[in-house]
Design an enzyme around this catalytic site. Sequence first.
Site, PDB file in Angstrom:
ATOM      1  N   GLN A 269       0.825  -1.200   0.000  1.00 11.69           N
ATOM      2  CA  GLN A 269       0.000   0.000   0.000  1.00 11.69           C
ATOM      3  C   GLN A 269       0.861   1.252   0.000  1.00 11.69           C
ATOM      4  O   GLN A 269       1.911   1.300   0.622  1.00 11.69           O
ATOM      5  CB  GLN A 269      -0.910  -0.013   1.231  1.00 11.69           C
ATOM      6  CG  GLN A 269      -2.261   0.618   0.965  1.00 11.69           C
ATOM      7  CD  GLN A 269      -3.297   0.202   1.997  1.00 11.69           C
ATOM      8  OE1 GLN A 269      -3.310  -0.933   2.443  1.00 11.69           O
ATOM      9  NE2 GLN A 269      -4.156   1.115   2.366  1.00 11.69           N
TER      10      GLN A 269
ATOM     11  N   SER B 280       3.842  -6.544   2.718  1.00 11.01           N
ATOM     12  CA  SER B 280       2.514  -6.519   3.338  1.00 11.01           C
ATOM     13  C   SER B 280       1.478  -7.111   2.380  1.00 11.01           C
ATOM     14  O   SER B 280       1.554  -8.287   2.059  1.00 11.01           O
ATOM     15  CB  SER B 280       2.157  -5.101   3.784  1.00 11.01           C
ATOM     16  OG  SER B 280       1.010  -5.086   4.598  1.00 11.01           O
ATOM     17  N   LEU B 281       0.526  -6.321   1.850  1.00 11.25           N
ATOM     18  CA  LEU B 281      -0.466  -6.888   0.930  1.00 11.25           C
ATOM     19  C   LEU B 281       0.205  -7.510  -0.288  1.00 11.25           C
ATOM     20  O   LEU B 281      -0.339  -8.432  -0.909  1.00 11.25           O
ATOM     21  CB  LEU B 281      -1.476  -5.823   0.490  1.00 11.25           C
ATOM     22  CG  LEU B 281      -1.105  -4.919  -0.690  1.00 11.25           C
ATOM     23  CD1 LEU B 281      -1.544  -5.519  -2.020  1.00 11.25           C
ATOM     24  CD2 LEU B 281      -1.698  -3.559  -0.536  1.00 11.25           C
TER      25      LEU B 281
ATOM     26  N   ARG C 117      -9.502  -8.237   3.931  1.00  6.63           N
ATOM     27  CA  ARG C 117      -8.369  -7.777   4.744  1.00  6.63           C
ATOM     28  C   ARG C 117      -8.414  -6.260   4.914  1.00  6.63           C
ATOM     29  O   ARG C 117      -8.233  -5.730   6.021  1.00  6.63           O
ATOM     30  CB  ARG C 117      -7.067  -8.216   4.074  1.00  6.63           C
ATOM     31  CG  ARG C 117      -5.775  -7.892   4.832  1.00  6.63           C
ATOM     32  CD  ARG C 117      -4.600  -8.448   4.033  1.00  6.63           C
ATOM     33  NE  ARG C 117      -3.303  -8.292   4.684  1.00  6.63           N
ATOM     34  CZ  ARG C 117      -2.493  -7.281   4.507  1.00  6.63           C
ATOM     35  NH1 ARG C 117      -2.843  -6.278   3.698  1.00  6.63           N
ATOM     36  NH2 ARG C 117      -1.313  -7.228   5.116  1.00  6.63           N
TER      37      ARG C 117
ATOM     38  N   HIS D 254       0.038  -3.497  11.142  1.00  7.03           N
ATOM     39  CA  HIS D 254       1.157  -4.315  11.622  1.00  7.03           C
ATOM     40  C   HIS D 254       1.561  -4.013  13.062  1.00  7.03           C
ATOM     41  O   HIS D 254       2.740  -3.814  13.362  1.00  7.03           O
ATOM     42  CB  HIS D 254       2.352  -4.190  10.665  1.00  7.03           C
ATOM     43  CG  HIS D 254       2.050  -4.682   9.287  1.00  7.03           C
ATOM     44  ND1 HIS D 254       1.830  -6.012   9.007  1.00  7.03           N
ATOM     45  CD2 HIS D 254       1.872  -4.007   8.114  1.00  7.03           C
ATOM     46  CE1 HIS D 254       1.547  -6.140   7.721  1.00  7.03           C
ATOM     47  NE2 HIS D 254       1.560  -4.944   7.164  1.00  7.03           N
TER      48      HIS D 254
ATOM     49  N   GLN E 170       0.807 -12.148   9.930  1.00  6.23           N
ATOM     50  CA  GLN E 170       1.307 -10.945   9.246  1.00  6.23           C
ATOM     51  C   GLN E 170       0.491  -9.695   9.579  1.00  6.23           C
ATOM     52  O   GLN E 170       1.001  -8.575   9.566  1.00  6.23           O
ATOM     53  CB  GLN E 170       1.300 -11.212   7.732  1.00  6.23           C
ATOM     54  CG  GLN E 170       1.985 -10.169   6.892  1.00  6.23           C
ATOM     55  CD  GLN E 170       1.156  -9.795   5.679  1.00  6.23           C
ATOM     56  OE1 GLN E 170      -0.016  -9.479   5.803  1.00  6.23           O
ATOM     57  NE2 GLN E 170       1.781  -9.825   4.510  1.00  6.23           N
TER      58      GLN E 170
END
Length: 311
Positions: free
Chosen positions: A10, A93-94, A118, A202, A251
């Site tokens: 992102q 991440s994503l 998510r 996170h 995660q």
Amino acid sequence: MTRAFVCPGQGAQSIGMGKALADTYPESKAVFQEVDEALGQHLSALIWEGDLETLTLTENAQPALMATSLAAFRALEREGVSIQHADYVAGHSLGEYSALALSGALSIADTACLLKARGKAMQAAVPVGVGAMAAILGLNLEIVNEVAAEAAGAEVCEAANDNDPGQVVVSGNRAAVERAVEIAKSKGAKRAIILPVSAPFHCKLMTPAAEVMKEALVEVSISAPKIPLVANVCAEGVSDPESIRKLLIEQITASVRWRESVLWMSGEGVSEVWEIGAGKALSGMVRRINGDILCHNVAQPEDISTIIQSL
């Protein structure tokens, strides 16, 4: 040549991303159509013609960035590049979900639906304004961990992204993150800035989102990736589907260990990284972690022509 394909997270989103690929390659256009159908949403219209504020909403940005990475990869496949041209996949991440779709571990439709869920879950986990994230530049992870612990008090403040040797992002309660910014400056940070994000990703505050994703991931089939995934949580290669499922849940609340992931790949002989999808943020991080790694960006049709010639 040992090579890794990596997918952005992102922040890389922009209006128009992937449009030239879709206009040039039917296979790329088909990815956006598949994502639209899976979500029951004309996401491609938002990506190409919408406004950036709406695209940046977490529930839109996450599947949109995945679609753009997969569209770029389908264009590479059209030109004769396969997943076997790499030895590892990874994502920030994503981007880890995009990497799994690239490697055949997840279907595009399942990945789109997981990322929509998510994004919604991460946004819903913490009321707007309660959390924050800040980038700390010029201090290493060890010092930032000390900063975060000092700033937390009775609240949450944790290292969320260990991006490269001079960039660590902290996440948690807004007041604690604001304290971390001031403490980091007092410890010699070059810069410490609050980031324009909608939630504190996170960190422990994301626990409700991890519970949502645990339920969502139970419903989805995960195959062994064709090449190992270098996972954010453990910063090493994994191929076992059940381990991947577990790591995707972890995660949500765990730190993105990007610097360590690149160092691990470098230790395994990776000398070339292709950043597949929007933006160039990961390439910059990779160069700062190991300047000997050659980086290529794959976001436009001309990038594909250049990269094919380099093979």
